[in-house]
Design a protein around this motif. Sequence first.
Motif, PDB file in Angstrom:
ATOM      1  N   GLU A   8       1.451   4.924   0.827  1.00 51.89           N
ATOM      2  CA  GLU A   8       0.451   3.863   0.831  1.00 51.89           C
ATOM      3  C   GLU A   8       0.302   3.346  -0.590  1.00 51.89           C
ATOM      4  O   GLU A   8       0.620   4.039  -1.551  1.00 51.89           O
ATOM      5  CB  GLU A   8      -0.877   4.340   1.389  1.00 51.89           C
ATOM      6  CG  GLU A   8      -1.554   5.429   0.604  1.00 51.89           C
ATOM      7  CD  GLU A   8      -2.824   5.887   1.283  1.00 51.89           C
ATOM      8  OE1 GLU A   8      -3.863   5.876   0.620  1.00 51.89           O
ATOM      9  OE2 GLU A   8      -2.785   6.267   2.460  1.00 51.89           O
ATOM     10  N   VAL A  14      -5.774  -9.312  -1.061  1.00 55.49           N
ATOM     11  CA  VAL A  14      -4.925  -9.860   0.001  1.00 55.49           C
ATOM     12  C   VAL A  14      -4.999 -11.383  -0.047  1.00 55.49           C
ATOM     13  O   VAL A  14      -6.001 -11.959  -0.481  1.00 55.49           O
ATOM     14  CB  VAL A  14      -5.325  -9.332   1.396  1.00 55.49           C
ATOM     15  CG1 VAL A  14      -5.082  -7.835   1.501  1.00 55.49           C
ATOM     16  CG2 VAL A  14      -6.751  -9.670   1.740  1.00 55.49           C
ATOM     17  N   HIS A  18      -6.747  -9.991   7.137  1.00 51.38           N
ATOM     18  CA  HIS A  18      -6.079  -8.915   7.869  1.00 51.38           C
ATOM     19  C   HIS A  18      -7.160  -8.090   8.560  1.00 51.38           C
ATOM     20  O   HIS A  18      -8.293  -8.012   8.090  1.00 51.38           O
ATOM     21  CB  HIS A  18      -5.309  -7.982   6.924  1.00 51.38           C
ATOM     22  CG  HIS A  18      -4.164  -8.636   6.239  1.00 51.38           C
ATOM     23  ND1 HIS A  18      -2.945  -8.827   6.842  1.00 51.38           N
ATOM     24  CD2 HIS A  18      -4.046  -9.158   5.001  1.00 51.38           C
ATOM     25  CE1 HIS A  18      -2.127  -9.427   6.004  1.00 51.38           C
ATOM     26  NE2 HIS A  18      -2.775  -9.642   4.869  1.00 51.38           N
ATOM     27  N   CYS A  20      -8.727  -4.568   9.366  1.00 50.13           N
ATOM     28  CA  CYS A  20      -8.739  -3.191   8.891  1.00 50.13           C
ATOM     29  C   CYS A  20      -8.456  -2.285  10.090  1.00 50.13           C
ATOM     30  O   CYS A  20      -9.176  -2.318  11.079  1.00 50.13           O
ATOM     31  CB  CYS A  20     -10.090  -2.860   8.273  1.00 50.13           C
ATOM     32  SG  CYS A  20     -10.266  -1.122   7.800  1.00 50.13           S
ATOM     33  N   ALA A  33      -7.115  -4.088  -0.417  1.00 48.58           N
ATOM     34  CA  ALA A  33      -6.743  -3.407   0.829  1.00 48.58           C
ATOM     35  C   ALA A  33      -5.755  -2.297   0.505  1.00 48.58           C
ATOM     36  O   ALA A  33      -5.065  -2.343  -0.512  1.00 48.58           O
ATOM     37  CB  ALA A  33      -6.117  -4.385   1.811  1.00 48.58           C
ATOM     38  N   TYR A  35      -2.358  -0.568   1.887  1.00 46.93           N
ATOM     39  CA  TYR A  35      -1.223  -0.833   2.774  1.00 46.93           C
ATOM     40  C   TYR A  35      -0.510   0.497   2.971  1.00 46.93           C
ATOM     41  O   TYR A  35      -0.067   1.129   2.008  1.00 46.93           O
ATOM     42  CB  TYR A  35      -0.298  -1.864   2.130  1.00 46.93           C
ATOM     43  CG  TYR A  35       0.934  -2.176   2.930  1.00 46.93           C
ATOM     44  CD1 TYR A  35       0.860  -2.967   4.063  1.00 46.93           C
ATOM     45  CD2 TYR A  35       2.178  -1.696   2.540  1.00 46.93           C
ATOM     46  CE1 TYR A  35       2.000  -3.269   4.804  1.00 46.93           C
ATOM     47  CE2 TYR A  35       3.323  -1.997   3.265  1.00 46.93           C
ATOM     48  CZ  TYR A  35       3.218  -2.786   4.390  1.00 46.93           C
ATOM     49  OH  TYR A  35       4.346  -3.084   5.112  1.00 46.93           O
ATOM     50  N   ARG A  48      -2.976  -2.259   7.279  1.00 45.50           N
ATOM     51  CA  ARG A  48      -3.864  -2.447   6.144  1.00 45.50           C
ATOM     52  C   ARG A  48      -5.257  -1.965   6.521  1.00 45.50           C
ATOM     53  O   ARG A  48      -5.684  -2.093   7.660  1.00 45.50           O
ATOM     54  CB  ARG A  48      -3.918  -3.919   5.742  1.00 45.50           C
ATOM     55  CG  ARG A  48      -2.635  -4.377   5.100  1.00 45.50           C
ATOM     56  CD  ARG A  48      -2.576  -5.896   5.016  1.00 45.50           C
ATOM     57  NE  ARG A  48      -1.321  -6.356   4.467  1.00 45.50           N
ATOM     58  CZ  ARG A  48      -0.183  -6.479   5.146  1.00 45.50           C
ATOM     59  NH1 ARG A  48      -0.144  -6.160   6.414  1.00 45.50           N
ATOM     60  NH2 ARG A  48       0.906  -6.909   4.559  1.00 45.50           N
TER      61      ARG A  48
END
Length: 123
Positions: A8, A14, A18, A20, A33, A35, A48
């Motif tokens: 990660e 971002v 997106h 969560c 965020a 990833y 994400r």
Amino acid sequence: MSYEFLGERLIRAVRKPHQCKACGRTIQPGLPATYATTIQDGEFFAWRSHPECREAEAVWNKQRGPWGQRNSCDEDYFWLWQAMEGEPIERAWLVANHPVAAGRLHISLEGCDYPEPARRWAV
């Protein structure tokens, strides 16, 4: 079940909205965020999460079993939103240790603000 956690990384901001994966809320453009990526049964997965939600989710899963240990995956991994639908002690732990993530899930010490009433925890 074969599972490999690839890793990660933190995205500082971002560029587009997106969802969560931990709390289900939207990560708005400009916000950080996490990833994360895995391979499960030969399939690649990426998602994400809000950094606070990801941290709460990882800590909760590590406390409850072998998840997160090198070359080990407990098949009972829970996303944060799934894990916190359970026992009041789990919700209290989240409020005390990860208040930002708890707020995103509408969890407080007084109870749960889910669309379905708290009767699912009634004895």
